[in-house]
Scaffold this motif. Structure first.
Motif, short mmCIF file in Angstrom:
data_model
loop_
_atom_site.label_atom_id
_atom_site.label_comp_id
_atom_site.label_asym_id
_atom_site.label_seq_id
_atom_site.Cartn_x
_atom_site.Cartn_y
_atom_site.Cartn_z
N THR A 52 0.82 -1.21 0.00
CA THR A 52 0.00 0.00 0.00
C THR A 52 0.86 1.27 0.00
O THR A 52 2.06 1.21 0.22
CB THR A 52 -0.93 0.01 1.23
OG1 THR A 52 -0.11 -0.17 2.39
CG2 THR A 52 -1.95 -1.11 1.15
N ARG A 53 0.19 2.38 -0.20
CA ARG A 53 0.87 3.68 -0.20
C ARG A 53 1.25 4.08 1.23
O ARG A 53 0.72 3.54 2.18
CB ARG A 53 -0.11 4.77 -0.67
CG ARG A 53 -0.37 4.79 -2.12
CD ARG A 53 -1.31 5.95 -2.42
NE ARG A 53 -2.32 5.54 -3.37
CZ ARG A 53 -2.12 5.50 -4.68
NH1 ARG A 53 -0.96 5.83 -5.18
NH2 ARG A 53 -3.09 5.11 -5.47
N ASN A 54 2.09 5.09 1.34
CA ASN A 54 2.27 5.84 2.59
C ASN A 54 2.49 4.95 3.80
O ASN A 54 1.82 5.10 4.81
CB ASN A 54 1.05 6.72 2.88
CG ASN A 54 0.67 7.57 1.70
OD1 ASN A 54 1.54 7.91 0.90
ND2 ASN A 54 -0.60 7.89 1.56
N ARG A 55 3.42 4.02 3.69
CA ARG A 55 3.59 3.09 4.80
C ARG A 55 4.37 3.70 5.96
O ARG A 55 4.69 3.03 6.94
CB ARG A 55 4.23 1.80 4.31
CG ARG A 55 3.24 1.02 3.43
CD ARG A 55 3.76 -0.25 2.85
NE ARG A 55 4.73 -0.92 3.66
CZ ARG A 55 4.48 -1.61 4.77
NH1 ARG A 55 3.25 -1.73 5.19
NH2 ARG A 55 5.45 -2.18 5.44
N ALA A 56 4.65 5.00 5.86
CA ALA A 56 5.29 5.67 6.98
C ALA A 56 4.41 6.78 7.56
O ALA A 56 4.69 7.28 8.64
CB ALA A 56 6.63 6.24 6.57
N ALA A 57 3.37 7.18 6.88
CA ALA A 57 2.44 8.19 7.41
C ALA A 57 1.14 8.03 6.64
O ALA A 57 1.14 7.98 5.42
CB ALA A 57 3.00 9.59 7.21
N ARG B 143 5.50 1.49 8.97
CA ARG B 143 6.72 1.89 9.67
C ARG B 143 6.48 3.04 10.64
O ARG B 143 7.41 3.69 11.07
CB ARG B 143 7.75 2.33 8.62
CG ARG B 143 8.13 1.24 7.64
CD ARG B 143 9.20 1.72 6.68
NE ARG B 143 8.67 2.71 5.76
CZ ARG B 143 8.08 2.41 4.58
NH1 ARG B 143 7.96 1.16 4.22
NH2 ARG B 143 7.63 3.35 3.81
N SER B 144 5.21 3.28 10.95
CA SER B 144 4.89 4.51 11.68
C SER B 144 4.43 4.26 13.12
O SER B 144 3.64 5.01 13.65
CB SER B 144 3.83 5.27 10.90
OG SER B 144 2.85 4.39 10.41
N GLY B 145 4.93 3.20 13.74
CA GLY B 145 4.67 3.03 15.15
C GLY B 145 3.52 2.09 15.46
O GLY B 145 2.71 1.75 14.60
N ASP B 146 3.47 1.68 16.74
CA ASP B 146 2.52 0.64 17.16
C ASP B 146 1.06 1.05 17.01
O ASP B 146 0.21 0.24 16.69
CB ASP B 146 2.80 0.24 18.61
CG ASP B 146 4.14 -0.48 18.73
OD1 ASP B 146 4.70 -0.85 17.69
OD2 ASP B 146 4.62 -0.65 19.88
N ALA B 147 0.78 2.34 17.27
CA ALA B 147 -0.63 2.77 17.20
C ALA B 147 -1.15 2.63 15.77
O ALA B 147 -2.27 2.14 15.55
CB ALA B 147 -0.77 4.21 17.68
N GLU B 148 -0.34 3.03 14.80
CA GLU B 148 -0.77 2.91 13.40
C GLU B 148 -0.84 1.45 12.98
O GLU B 148 -1.70 1.08 12.18
CB GLU B 148 0.18 3.69 12.48
CG GLU B 148 0.08 5.18 12.68
CD GLU B 148 -0.31 5.92 11.39
OE1 GLU B 148 0.27 5.62 10.36
OE2 GLU B 148 -1.19 6.80 11.47
N CYS B 149 0.05 0.62 13.51
CA CYS B 149 -0.02 -0.82 13.23
C CYS B 149 -1.37 -1.35 13.68
O CYS B 149 -2.05 -2.09 12.95
CB CYS B 149 1.09 -1.56 13.96
SG CYS B 149 2.72 -1.34 13.23
N SER C 198 8.87 13.51 -2.34
CA SER C 198 8.50 12.81 -1.11
C SER C 198 8.66 11.31 -1.32
O SER C 198 7.85 10.66 -1.95
CB SER C 198 7.07 13.16 -0.68
OG SER C 198 6.17 12.75 -1.65
N SER C 199 9.76 10.81 -0.81
CA SER C 199 10.14 9.41 -1.03
C SER C 199 9.80 8.56 0.17
O SER C 199 9.54 9.06 1.26
CB SER C 199 11.65 9.32 -1.28
OG SER C 199 12.32 9.60 -0.07
N LEU D 84 10.31 8.70 6.60
CA LEU D 84 10.65 8.33 7.99
C LEU D 84 11.02 9.57 8.80
O LEU D 84 10.94 9.57 10.03
CB LEU D 84 11.84 7.37 8.01
CG LEU D 84 11.56 5.89 7.81
CD1 LEU D 84 12.87 5.12 7.94
CD2 LEU D 84 10.56 5.36 8.81
N LYS D 85 11.47 10.60 8.11
CA LYS D 85 11.83 11.88 8.72
C LYS D 85 12.91 11.75 9.79
O LYS D 85 12.97 12.51 10.75
CB LYS D 85 10.59 12.55 9.33
CG LYS D 85 9.56 12.95 8.29
CD LYS D 85 8.43 13.77 8.92
CE LYS D 85 7.48 14.30 7.89
NZ LYS D 85 6.88 13.31 7.02
#
Ligand code: ZN
Length: 529
Positions: free
Chosen positions: A216-221, A249-255, A319-320, A325-326
């Protein structure tokens, strides 16, 4: 009756999730022909007393499309009891191809050593079968290649005409035996893929009886929203959905929210499941920092763009996946041959050493490595053990390599792809033995019958009379991984025997020269292979 092989006295897990039973398994002509108390002779008898006997493991998310052509022995897979791999994932793969110059942009491990002489899925299958892989292989039709073959490397939606060509190529690939269609919506070649395109192609897949697998898209945000998009696409296209490596890749809450999206779709009757790799980090190519336009003029053009102040600034504004990950300290370079000065360091560390913006350091590396742009790989430190436990405990989750199969010797000996050597072995060791989150029969089911059912395989991923003899025999107390983050190329241990289509690929813990895998083609809309 004289059998080819009898496996005697093992704890036999049939793949269904049922508790094991101590029975014999007899094999003849590539199939299981008797189970229970088997009398009679065999050319070879395997004493499996005290060992687990299971269906061969199925890797539903592999990237071995090209590496199996370089080295068909699939050593890292066989050592873990893997007998079947599903390639063509994440929009990457080896077919269809119309432009051999562009196609490598969506082929993992491409090094040019095997020229791209085929075009469609059918021709690729012939090439792969003639390489005699040690494992069975099924493929998805990758969206990245569909786009490269029609629209080229662009970051816009496909035009109506291009979409029609993509649809034709997809239909041909499915007719030639692919089991579904995959996307990799974070990758440069597919970032522009829009709803019209995705629904149309996913629908084509459903009509042929295949399934839709999506990175999917945007796997970091914004990952949960992207999973929602996948759910909508599959619902509107009336196709079964497999969400690739679901946890973002954006933390447990998003998981957790991603899991909730899947559960909610499931509760509303949608046919959906997901897979997850077993790393605490993602791996990707450093070149994903580059926008498609910067690559349009080839290597010389890329070097020109990286040297030009204005163009470089534009590249930095792209925006890669890595940039999302910033945090450059979460981006670690793997070993780059000839570059011990930067290998294993994070871009944050390199930036501090050089007193230079880490983003510019990354682009400098891409400038230096432009001739082998797919080679510099990075780890993205982005996952937690908590989210791993959450994912792999979930009944809809299948573990998968999300890697290319490799070998510690031979032409792939220096190649690194985390997860290749450690996925099934890690899963067993961590989930069954150390964390005790799955009973052995549940873990076997996740590695065998569950992926087989997604693939429409009824005679693999299961131990029953009449099924193909793809079988793993291992020491359940020993089976585990040896590879580590920086020394990943180490074979799993504890596997004793591996049988592929009735032939021994591993015997008494030693790999044989037998390569008995076959390309599995979906035949007809009934998903019968
Ligand atoms: Zn992926």
């Amino acid at each position: 009756m004289a059998y080819d092989i009898i496996i005697r006295g093992g704890n036999v897990f049939d793949g269904s999730g049922a508790a094991p039973e101590v029975v014999d398994v007899a094999i003849a002509d590539g199939r299981i022909v008797a189970m229970g108390r088997v009398e009679g002779d065999a050319r070879r008898s395997v004493d499996a007393t005290g060992l687990a006997v299971t269906p061969g493991f199925i890797d539903i998310h592999s990237h071995s499309d090209y590496t199996l052509l370089i080295d068909p022995r699939a050593v890292s897979s066989i050592a873990q009891g893997v007998t079947t791999e599903v390639i063509g994932n994440c929009g990457f793969g080896c077919a269809p191809i119309t432009d051999t110059r562009l196609a490598p942009n969506a082929i993992y491990g491409f090094d040019g050593s095997v020229p791209l002489t085929w075009r469609g899925v059918g021709e690729y299958f012939e090439k792969l079968q003639s390489a005699r892989p040690a494992v069975n292989v099924l493929t998805l039709v990758p969206n990245g290649q569909l786009r490269l073959a029609t629209a080229g490397m662009v970051d816009r939606e496909a035009s109506a005409w291009e979409l029609e060509r993509m649809r034709t190529l997809l239909r041909e690939g499915l007719a030639e035996g692919a089991v579904g269609y995959s996307t990799g919506l974070e990758y440069p070649s597919e970032i522009g893929s829009g709803r019209t395109e995705l629904v149309a192609l996913a629908r084509e897949t459903g009509l042929a009886g295949g399934f839709y697998a999506t990175h999917t898209r945007n796997r970091a945000a914004g990952a949960p929203e992207a999973v929602e998009e996948a759910v909508r696409t599959a619902r509107d296209a009336e196709v079964r959905l497999q969400v690739s490596h679901l946890m973002p890749r954006s933390g447990d809450a998003e998981c957790e929210r991603c899991v909730e999206v899947v559960e909610s779709a499931r509760s509303q009757g949608q046919d959906i499941a997901f897979d997850m790799h077993t790393r605490l980090y993602g791996t990707t190519m450093l070149s994903t920092l580059l926008p498609p336009w910067s690559l349009e003029e080839g290597i010389a053009g890329l070097r020109h763009n990286l040297s030009n102040t204005t163009a470089r600034a534009r590249i930095k504004s792209f925006s890669s996946l890595i940039g999302s990950l910033k945090d450059w300290d979460k981006v670690r370079l793997l070993d780059i041959p000839g570059r011990p000065d930067i290998s294993r360091l994070t871009l944050g560390e390199i930036g501090r050493q050089r007193g230079r913006d880490p983003h510019d350091c990354a682009l400098d590396i891409l400038f230096d490595e432009a001739d082998t742009l797919q080679r510099p790989m990075v780890l993205l430190h982005a996952y937690s053990e908590a989210s791993q436990k959450r994912a792999f405990s979930h009944p809809l989750c299948m573990p998968a390599s999300d890697a290319t199969t490799l070998a510690p010797d031979g032409p792939l000996g220096e190649s690194v792809f985390h997860g290749a050597y450690t996925w099934a072995s890690w899963f067993w060791r961590a989930m069954v033995r150390d964390w005790k989150l799955l009973r052995p029969e549940q873990a076997v089911n996740r590695l065998t019958r569950l992926p087989a059912s997604i693939l429409g395989l009824t005679d693999r991923g299961v131990l029953k009379v009449g099924a193909y003899a793809d079988i793993s025999v291992f020491d359940a107390e020993q089976f585990g991984e040896r590879g580590t983050m920086f020394e990943p190329n180490q074979l799993a241990h504890g596997m004793r025997h591996v049988i592929v289509n009735g032939m021994a690929a591993m015997q008494d813990g030693v790999r044989t020269d037998m390569r008995a895998g076959t390309v599995l083609r979906r035949r007809g809309p009934s998903i019968h292979i």
